[in-house]
Write a protein that holds these residues in place. Structure first.
Motif, PDB file in Angstrom:
ATOM      1  N   ARG A 165       5.017  29.531   3.643  1.00 26.57           N
ATOM      2  CA  ARG A 165       3.640  29.066   3.886  1.00 26.57           C
ATOM      3  C   ARG A 165       3.514  28.437   5.280  1.00 26.57           C
ATOM      4  NH1 ARG A 165       3.549  28.111  -1.727  1.00 26.57           N
ATOM      5  NH2 ARG A 165       4.432  26.040  -1.549  1.00 26.57           N
ATOM      6  N   ALA A 166       4.464  27.610   5.649  1.00 26.07           N
ATOM      7  CA  ALA A 166       4.420  26.946   6.957  1.00 26.07           C
ATOM      8  C   ALA A 166       4.545  27.956   8.098  1.00 26.07           C
ATOM      9  CB  ALA A 166       5.531  25.901   7.052  1.00 26.07           C
ATOM     10  N   ARG A 167       5.446  28.918   7.938  1.00 25.28           N
ATOM     11  CA  ARG A 167       5.632  29.922   8.994  1.00 25.28           C
ATOM     12  C   ARG A 167       4.402  30.816   9.128  1.00 25.28           C
ATOM     13  NH1 ARG A 167       9.784  31.026  11.725  1.00 25.28           N
ATOM     14  NH2 ARG A 167       9.579  33.287  11.551  1.00 25.28           N
ATOM     15  N   ILE A 168       3.810  31.219   8.014  1.00 22.82           N
ATOM     16  CA  ILE A 168       2.610  32.054   8.067  1.00 22.82           C
ATOM     17  C   ILE A 168       1.462  31.280   8.709  1.00 22.82           C
ATOM     18  CG2 ILE A 168       0.852  33.201   6.664  1.00 22.82           C
ATOM     19  CD1 ILE A 168       3.222  33.898   4.709  1.00 22.82           C
ATOM     20  N   ALA A 169       1.305  30.016   8.348  1.00 23.19           N
ATOM     21  CA  ALA A 169       0.253  29.178   8.943  1.00 23.19           C
ATOM     22  C   ALA A 169       0.431  29.055  10.456  1.00 23.19           C
ATOM     23  CB  ALA A 169       0.246  27.801   8.296  1.00 23.19           C
ATOM     24  N   ALA A 170       1.683  29.105  10.923  1.00 20.53           N
ATOM     25  CA  ALA A 170       1.971  29.016  12.354  1.00 20.53           C
ATOM     26  C   ALA A 170       1.929  30.383  13.041  1.00 20.53           C
ATOM     27  CB  ALA A 170       3.346  28.373  12.564  1.00 20.53           C
ATOM     28  N   GLY A 171       1.593  31.435  12.273  1.00 15.28           N
ATOM     29  CA  GLY A 171       1.472  32.770  12.856  1.00 15.28           C
ATOM     30  C   GLY A 171       2.756  33.586  12.856  1.00 15.28           C
ATOM     31  N   HIS A 172       3.802  33.093  12.205  1.00  6.78           N
ATOM     32  CA  HIS A 172       5.069  33.822  12.104  1.00  6.78           C
ATOM     33  C   HIS A 172       5.031  34.656  10.824  1.00  6.78           C
ATOM     34  CE1 HIS A 172       6.585  31.404  15.377  1.00  6.78           C
ATOM     35  NE2 HIS A 172       6.212  30.310  14.707  1.00  6.78           N
ATOM     36  N   LEU A 173       4.795  35.957  10.956  1.00  6.26           N
ATOM     37  CA  LEU A 173       4.579  36.803   9.795  1.00  6.26           C
ATOM     38  C   LEU A 173       5.850  37.508   9.318  1.00  6.26           C
ATOM     39  CD1 LEU A 173       1.120  38.297  10.807  1.00  6.26           C
ATOM     40  CD2 LEU A 173       1.634  36.194   9.531  1.00  6.26           C
ATOM     41  N   GLU A 174       6.963  37.255   9.974  1.00  5.11           N
ATOM     42  CA  GLU A 174       8.254  37.809   9.567  1.00  5.11           C
ATOM     43  C   GLU A 174       9.266  36.671   9.484  1.00  5.11           C
ATOM     44  OE1 GLU A 174      11.662  40.790  11.380  1.00  5.11           O
ATOM     45  OE2 GLU A 174       9.583  41.135  11.911  1.00  5.11           O
ATOM     46  N   THR A 175       9.970  36.591   8.366  1.00  8.17           N
ATOM     47  CA  THR A 175      10.966  35.534   8.167  1.00  8.17           C
ATOM     48  C   THR A 175      12.229  36.153   7.596  1.00  8.17           C
ATOM     49  OG1 THR A 175       9.228  33.902   7.732  1.00  8.17           O
ATOM     50  CG2 THR A 175      11.466  33.341   6.999  1.00  8.17           C
ATOM     51  N   TRP A 176      13.375  35.830   8.195  1.00 13.51           N
ATOM     52  CA  TRP A 176      14.676  36.295   7.719  1.00 13.51           C
ATOM     53  C   TRP A 176      15.484  35.107   7.227  1.00 13.51           C
ATOM     54  CZ3 TRP A 176      16.730  41.212   7.439  1.00 13.51           C
ATOM     55  CH2 TRP A 176      15.940  42.226   7.975  1.00 13.51           C
ATOM     56  N   LEU A 177      16.048  35.260   6.043  1.00 13.47           N
ATOM     57  CA  LEU A 177      16.931  34.249   5.457  1.00 13.47           C
ATOM     58  C   LEU A 177      18.310  34.867   5.292  1.00 13.47           C
ATOM     59  CD1 LEU A 177      14.535  33.047   2.623  1.00 13.47           C
ATOM     60  CD2 LEU A 177      14.839  32.013   4.866  1.00 13.47           C
ATOM     61  N   ASN A 190       1.163  40.703   6.424  1.00 13.96           N
ATOM     62  CA  ASN A 190       0.033  40.745   7.352  1.00 13.96           C
ATOM     63  C   ASN A 190      -1.040  39.768   6.861  1.00 13.96           C
ATOM     64  OD1 ASN A 190      -1.161  42.000   5.181  1.00 13.96           O
ATOM     65  ND2 ASN A 190      -1.499  43.953   6.203  1.00 13.96           N
ATOM     66  N   THR A 191      -0.660  38.881   5.976  1.00 10.82           N
ATOM     67  CA  THR A 191      -1.442  37.850   5.278  1.00 10.82           C
ATOM     68  C   THR A 191      -2.304  38.407   4.151  1.00 10.82           C
ATOM     69  OG1 THR A 191      -3.391  37.749   6.736  1.00 10.82           O
ATOM     70  CG2 THR A 191      -1.505  36.362   7.334  1.00 10.82           C
TER      71      THR A 191
END
Length: 75
Positions: free
Chosen positions: A20-32, A45-46
């Motif tokens: 949620r925090a990354r999407i709110a900041a415009g980061h639409l790709e997250t790798w763990l 793409n939200t």
């Protein structure tokens, strides 16, 4: 068995909160990354999302998408 995940070498305790925090900041790709070497990718793409799990380097991975997403796959 519970698996621990990190993002940018930082432990992740709440994946939903991180996303949620990354999407709110415009980061639409997250790798763990897990302690066992697995990778988890979340791409959005939200409006729709795709999750991909790779069991290690070179693994083609498994994926899941938002049920109503319109996509093309070569698999």
């Amino acid at each position: 068995m519970t698996e621990s995940w990190t993002h940018d070498d930082n432990p992740v305790t709440d994946i939903a909160e991180l996303l949620r925090a990354r999407i709110a900041a415009g980061h639409l790709e997250t790798w763990l990354t897990s302690e066992s070497g697995r990778s988890l990718a979340f791409v959005t793409n939200t409006e729709s999302a795709m999750l991909m799990l790779l069991n290690g380097e070179g693994d083609p991975g498994e994926h899941a998408t938002t049920p109503d997403a319109h996509h093309v796959s070569d698999r």
